[in-house]
Design a protein around this motif. Sequence first.
Motif, short mmCIF file in Angstrom:
data_model
loop_
_atom_site.label_atom_id
_atom_site.label_comp_id
_atom_site.label_asym_id
_atom_site.label_seq_id
_atom_site.Cartn_x
_atom_site.Cartn_y
_atom_site.Cartn_z
N PHE A 20 79.05 -16.09 -76.45
CA PHE A 20 79.21 -14.64 -76.83
C PHE A 20 77.96 -14.57 -77.98
O PHE A 20 77.51 -13.62 -78.14
N ASP A 53 88.25 -16.44 -76.21
CA ASP A 53 88.45 -16.22 -74.80
C ASP A 53 88.25 -17.59 -74.28
O ASP A 53 87.53 -18.52 -74.60
N HIS A 55 88.73 -19.39 -70.29
CA HIS A 55 89.06 -19.08 -68.92
C HIS A 55 89.03 -20.37 -68.15
O HIS A 55 88.32 -21.25 -68.47
N HIS A 88 81.48 -17.50 -68.06
CA HIS A 88 81.50 -17.71 -69.69
C HIS A 88 82.94 -18.35 -70.25
O HIS A 88 83.96 -18.12 -69.57
N ASP A 120 92.09 -10.71 -66.43
CA ASP A 120 91.46 -10.88 -67.53
C ASP A 120 92.10 -10.37 -68.66
O ASP A 120 93.27 -9.82 -68.69
ZN LIG Z 1 86.18 -13.64 -70.68
#
Ligand SMILES: [Zn+2]
Length: 206
Positions: A20, A53, A55, A88, A120
């Motif tokens: 980010f 975050d 994932h 990401h 998400d």
């Molecule tokens: Zn994300």
Amino acid sequence: MLPTPGPRDVLVVVDMQNDFCEGGALAVSGGNALVAPINAVAARFDTVVLTQDWHPAGHSSFASSHAGRDPFTTIEMPYGPQILWPDHCIWDTHGAAFHRDLHIPHTRLVVRKGWDHPVDSYSAFFENDGVTPTGLAGALREWDAERVILCGLALDFCVGWSALDARRLGFSVMLVEPLSAAIDVDGSLAAIRTACDDAGVVRILE
Ligand SMILES: [Zn+2]
């Protein structure tokens, strides 16, 4: 101006991760410049939470997981509309790691979100279905927290959604805009500011 933190204040630093920040896969302009001032503010708080975050590869929020779809377009998911993002913050990659200069050694809790493939999670409190909790609310309640102060990335998504959920959960909430930076997709920054004002989130502007 940010008030002097009290014992029932919790600072939540949202998603200060490589992907980010400038040079990352979903870079938010101004991200790198936030690291030093966030470190300085965090040092004043007894209780700091970081969100990350996080994932799996091929996550459903990635445009690459949907044939023919481009990043920054919106699709309809079973839980509602979802913006599709570039790949990401894939877990255990450099992009998912915290910015190397983020230095908050007294961090009490790291909340990972977006780990579930089909849904998400912008908010630090609930996944994007609006009902699946991350566990953060329970931690704050067990700590007898009263006020949540938020900063980080991105203002108009994960920071803002977290602020709205914190209000919904009954906490006093401040969003520190000078310690946050926005993506601003299709008017998302103006929309989150309006939503925060309507919800009673105190936006700290300087
Ligand atoms: Zn994300």
